[in-house]
Scaffold this motif. Structure first.
Motif, short mmCIF file in Angstrom:
data_model
loop_
_atom_site.label_atom_id
_atom_site.label_comp_id
_atom_site.label_asym_id
_atom_site.label_seq_id
_atom_site.Cartn_x
_atom_site.Cartn_y
_atom_site.Cartn_z
N LEU A 225 0.85 -1.19 0.00
CA LEU A 225 0.00 0.00 0.00
C LEU A 225 0.89 1.24 0.00
N GLN B 294 0.84 5.74 -0.92
CA GLN B 294 0.05 6.92 -1.25
C GLN B 294 0.35 7.38 -2.67
N ALA B 295 -0.60 8.05 -3.24
CA ALA B 295 -0.41 8.61 -4.58
C ALA B 295 0.85 9.49 -4.59
N LYS C 135 -0.24 6.38 -9.14
CA LYS C 135 -1.57 6.96 -9.17
C LYS C 135 -2.58 5.92 -8.67
N PRO C 136 -3.72 6.36 -8.17
CA PRO C 136 -4.73 5.39 -7.75
C PRO C 136 -5.12 4.41 -8.86
N GLU C 137 -5.08 4.85 -10.10
CA GLU C 137 -5.44 3.95 -11.20
C GLU C 137 -4.38 2.90 -11.47
N THR D 87 -3.56 0.89 -9.13
CA THR D 87 -3.96 -0.18 -8.22
C THR D 87 -4.37 -1.42 -9.00
N THR E 109 -1.59 -1.37 -4.12
CA THR E 109 -2.72 -0.49 -3.84
C THR E 109 -2.21 0.93 -3.64
N VAL E 110 -2.75 1.86 -4.42
CA VAL E 110 -2.35 3.26 -4.34
C VAL E 110 -3.53 4.06 -3.82
N SER E 111 -3.34 4.69 -2.67
CA SER E 111 -4.41 5.47 -2.07
C SER E 111 -4.31 6.93 -2.50
N SER E 112 -5.47 7.56 -2.59
CA SER E 112 -5.51 8.96 -3.03
C SER E 112 -5.38 9.91 -1.86
#
Length: 123
Positions: free
Chosen positions: A11, A13-14, A87-89, A91, A120-123
């Motif tokens: 995991l 962050q963006a 980026k979140p996309e 993920t 997993t990329v969180s925004s």
């Protein structure tokens, strides 16, 4: 028997970075082309990047160009995917794959697959 095992997912962050690794065993690694693919929930598996046994040509999906870098260490039988500016996309479950011979950019080009690692990329 050919085995591929991915690692390095997690995991983040963006804007962050991760480096995925794929350790190969069971055959002569340097004779193979290696690829990274990913599959997001509800979507088809898609090509990310590939590299041939000698390095050199490294095609990338347009969505990751300039952010991801594929590389390999034949002495360690390992291929890497450095992912920056995530980026979140991005993920998805990321898979490495290999084939004997020339480089490929489609799923059907590859003969062997690892079990995947979750990014997993969180925004």
């Amino acid at each position: 028997q050919v085995q591929l095992v991915e690692s390095g997912g997690g995991l983040v962050q963006a804007g962050g970075s991760l480096r995925l690794s794929c350790a190969a065993s069971g055959r002569t690694f340097s004779s193979y082309a290696m690829g990274w693919f990913r599959q997001a929930p509800g979507k088809e598996r898609e090509f990310v990047a590939a590299i041939r046994w000698s390095g050199g040509i490294t095609p990338y999906a347009d969505s990751v160009k300039g952010r991801f870098t594929i590389s390999r260490d034949n002495a360690k039988d390992t291929v890497y995917l450095q992912m920056n500016s995530l980026k979140p996309e991005d993920t998805a479950v990321y898979y490495c794959a290999e084939r004997l011979g020339i480089i490929g950019t489609t799923i059907k080009d590859y003969d062997y697959w690892g079990p995947g690692t979750q990014v997993t990329v969180s925004s």
